[in-house]
Design an enzyme around this catalytic site. Structure first.
Site, PDB file in Angstrom:
ATOM      1  N   HIS A 101     -38.483 -27.796 -43.906  1.00 23.56           N
ATOM      2  CA  HIS A 101     -37.863 -26.678 -44.328  1.00 23.56           C
ATOM      3  C   HIS A 101     -38.688 -25.744 -44.350  1.00 23.56           C
ATOM      4  O   HIS A 101     -38.217 -24.793 -43.761  1.00 23.56           O
ATOM      5  CB  HIS A 101     -38.057 -26.769 -46.172  1.00 23.56           C
ATOM      6  CG  HIS A 101     -36.973 -27.740 -47.344  1.00 23.56           C
ATOM      7  ND1 HIS A 101     -36.491 -27.696 -47.963  1.00 23.56           N
ATOM      8  CD2 HIS A 101     -35.975 -28.583 -46.379  1.00 23.56           C
ATOM      9  CE1 HIS A 101     -35.354 -27.923 -48.194  1.00 23.56           C
ATOM     10  NE2 HIS A 101     -35.516 -29.168 -47.037  1.00 23.56           N
TER      11      HIS A 101
ATOM     12  N   ASP B 270     -33.496 -43.769 -51.215  1.00 26.62           N
ATOM     13  CA  ASP B 270     -33.023 -45.382 -50.813  1.00 26.62           C
ATOM     14  C   ASP B 270     -34.055 -45.958 -51.650  1.00 26.62           C
ATOM     15  O   ASP B 270     -34.345 -45.415 -52.413  1.00 26.62           O
ATOM     16  CB  ASP B 270     -34.676 -44.942 -49.497  1.00 26.62           C
ATOM     17  CG  ASP B 270     -34.774 -46.903 -48.974  1.00 26.62           C
ATOM     18  OD1 ASP B 270     -33.748 -47.832 -49.228  1.00 26.62           O
ATOM     19  OD2 ASP B 270     -35.955 -46.856 -48.064  1.00 26.62           O
TER      20      ASP B 270
ATOM     21  N   HIS C 229     -35.097 -40.210 -44.779  1.00 29.40           N
ATOM     22  CA  HIS C 229     -34.673 -40.084 -46.621  1.00 29.40           C
ATOM     23  C   HIS C 229     -35.509 -41.730 -46.964  1.00 29.40           C
ATOM     24  O   HIS C 229     -34.513 -42.037 -48.157  1.00 29.40           O
ATOM     25  CB  HIS C 229     -33.805 -39.956 -46.806  1.00 29.40           C
ATOM     26  CG  HIS C 229     -33.139 -37.953 -46.738  1.00 29.40           C
ATOM     27  ND1 HIS C 229     -32.024 -37.806 -47.096  1.00 29.40           N
ATOM     28  CD2 HIS C 229     -34.108 -37.242 -46.362  1.00 29.40           C
ATOM     29  CE1 HIS C 229     -31.821 -35.832 -47.382  1.00 29.40           C
ATOM     30  NE2 HIS C 229     -33.362 -36.213 -47.161  1.00 29.40           N
TER      31      HIS C 229
ATOM     32  N   ASN D 250     -35.379 -24.865 -52.129  1.00 29.37           N
ATOM     33  CA  ASN D 250     -36.018 -25.211 -52.512  1.00 29.37           C
ATOM     34  C   ASN D 250     -36.441 -24.644 -54.451  1.00 29.37           C
ATOM     35  O   ASN D 250     -37.399 -25.169 -54.617  1.00 29.37           O
ATOM     36  CB  ASN D 250     -37.328 -24.173 -51.198  1.00 29.37           C
ATOM     37  CG  ASN D 250     -37.031 -24.317 -50.374  1.00 29.37           C
ATOM     38  OD1 ASN D 250     -37.146 -25.523 -49.671  1.00 29.37           O
ATOM     39  ND2 ASN D 250     -37.206 -23.226 -49.602  1.00 29.37           N
TER      40      ASN D 250
ATOM     41  N   ARG E 195     -41.087 -33.354 -46.322  1.00 26.10           N
ATOM     42  CA  ARG E 195     -39.593 -32.168 -46.702  1.00 26.10           C
ATOM     43  C   ARG E 195     -40.604 -30.676 -46.680  1.00 26.10           C
ATOM     44  O   ARG E 195     -40.028 -29.841 -45.756  1.00 26.10           O
ATOM     45  CB  ARG E 195     -39.549 -32.615 -47.578  1.00 26.10           C
ATOM     46  CG  ARG E 195     -38.120 -31.775 -48.303  1.00 26.10           C
ATOM     47  CD  ARG E 195     -37.115 -32.389 -49.637  1.00 26.10           C
ATOM     48  NE  ARG E 195     -36.560 -31.608 -49.938  1.00 26.10           N
ATOM     49  CZ  ARG E 195     -36.117 -30.385 -51.004  1.00 26.10           C
ATOM     50  NH1 ARG E 195     -37.117 -30.438 -51.828  1.00 26.10           N
ATOM     51  NH2 ARG E 195     -34.878 -29.911 -51.287  1.00 26.10           N
TER      52      ARG E 195
END
Length: 319
Positions: A66, A238, A193, A94, A62
Site C-alpha cells: 500500500h 486463503d 493473498h 487503509n 500489505r
C-alpha cells in the site's frame, strides 16, 4: 492514432528509464558500513511480532504494497494525521484495515538505538515485508536499499491508486500498469493473498451475489459475514493455509474459492487463467516469480540521494 501510439510508447520508455535509474541508486549493501546490524535488527523484531501473531506477517507485507502504490515506496503510509496535515491512513483501503504501525515503531526504535538517523522508514517497510514472508515459510530475496522517506502523503492517491477488491480483471491490469507492473506481475503479486485475512465488508457482495464461487465455500462464509452488520468480521484470504506463504491461493482460485471479487477475477475465463493454472501446480514457479515481482514493486518511484529525509519517527516528518 499514430501520434497517440507514439506518445504511449515514449511515455513507457521514459517511465522504465526512471524506474531503472531509481533502482540503480539502490544497493543491497547500502547499510553495510553505516549500520551493519540494521537487517538483523529488523529481522529479529519481525520474527518476534509474527511469532506473537501470525497475521502480522501479512499486515507488514500489505503495508509495503500500500505504500508503494501511492507515490512510490516512500513510507508515506506511516505518517499520522495532524491538525495541519492529512495522511493516508484514513483512505478507504487503509481505514480500519491497515495495521502493523506499532510493529514498525518498534523496529524503528530498535534501529535508531544502534544507528541514529541512518535507516529510513521506507527501507524498514521493504525489509519487514521480506522478513514477514520468510517467517511464514516463504522465500527470501535480496532487498535493494537506500530509499528515503517522503515529507508528504496523498489521501486522494491512496483512494484512487490502491487496487480495490471490487475491481474486475481489466481494472486490475490497469491499476498495476499505471505503476509500471505487467499483467503477469500483477497475478504474481496477488499471490500475497496466500496469507492474511479480509473484512466481511470486502467480500459480502461476492458471497451473496456472485455465481463463480463454490457453493459450499460461500455458505461457510455467510455465518461469519451476514447480509447486514459485522462489517469487520474477518475470514482468511486463503481458505486452506492462511498462515503459510505457499501457492494454495492459486489452487483456491481454480476451485472457485477466491475470497475477494478481485481474487477470483484472475481465474474467471480471462487472459490470466493460464498463469493461475500454472502456479496452482508449480510452487517453485510462483515463488521464483514472486521474488522478482516484489523487488520490482519495491523500486517504484523511490526517493534517493538528497530527496526526502530519514525520519526519526516514522509517524511524522522531522521538525
Amino acid at each position: 492514432m499514430a501520434s497517440s501510439s507514439s506518445f504511449r510508447m515514449t511515455f513507457s520508455v521514459v517511465f522504465l528509464i526512471i524506474i531503472g535509474m531509481a533502482s540503480a541508486e539502490l544497493s543491497s549493501s547500502y547499510y553495510n558500513t553505516s549500520c551493519p546490524n540494521a537487517l538483523s535488527t529488523i529481522k529479529s523484531a519481525v520474527n518476534s511480532a509474527v511469532a506473537k501473531e501470525s497475521r502480522m506477517g501479512a499486515s507488514l507485507l500489505r503495508l509495503h504494497f500500500h505504500d508503494c502504490f501511492v507515490n512510490g515506496c516512500d513510507a508515506s503510509i506511516l505518517l499520522d494525521d495532524t491538525s495541519t496535515f492529512t495522511g493516508e491512513k484514513t483512505a478507504n483501503p487503509n481505514n480500519n484495515s491497515a495495521r502493523g504501525f506499532d510493529v514498525v515503531d518498534t523496529i524503528k526504535s530498535d534501529v535508531e538505538s544502534i544507528c541514529p538517523g541512518v535507516v529510513s522508514c521506507a527501507d524498514i517497510l521493504a525489509v519487514a515485508a521480506r522478513d514477514s514472508v520468510v517467517a511464514l515459510g516463504g522465500p527470501s530475496w535480496t532487498v535493494l536499499l537506500g530509499r528515503r522517506d517522503a515529507t508528504t502523503a496523498s489521501l486522494s492517491a491512496a483512494n484512487s491508486d490502491i487496487p480495490s477488491p471490487s475491481l474486475n480483471l481489466s481494472g486490475l491490469i490497469s491499476a498495476f500498469s499505471k505503476k509500471g507492473l505487467s499483467t503477469k506481475e500483477m497475478v504474481t503479486l496477488a499471490g500475497a493473498h496466500t496469507i492474511g485475512q479480509a473484512r466481511c465488508t470486502n467480500f459480502r457482495s461476492r458471497i451473496y451475489n456472485e455465481t463463480n464461487i463454490d457453493t459450499s465455500y460461500a455458505t461457510s462464509l455467510k455465518s461469519n459475514c451476514p447480509r447486514n452488520g459485522s462489517d469487520n468480521n474477518l475470514s482468511p484470504l486463503d481458505t486452506t493455509s492462511s498462515t503459510s506463504f505457499d501457492y494454495a491461493y492459486y489452487k483456491n482460485l481454480v476451485n472457485k474459492k477466491g475470497l475477494l471479487h478481485s481474487d477470483q477475477q484472475l481465474y474467471n475465463g480471462g487472459s490470466t487463467d493460464s498463469q493461475v493454472s500454472g502456479y496452482s501446480s508449480s510452487s517453485s514457479t510462483f515463488l521464483s516469480d514472486f521474488k522478482s515481482a516484489i523487488v520490482k514493486m519495491g523500486n517504484i518511484s523511490v526517493l534517493t540521494g538528497t530527496s526526502g529525509e530519514i525520519r526519526t519517527n516514522c509517524r511524522k516528518i522531522n521538525s
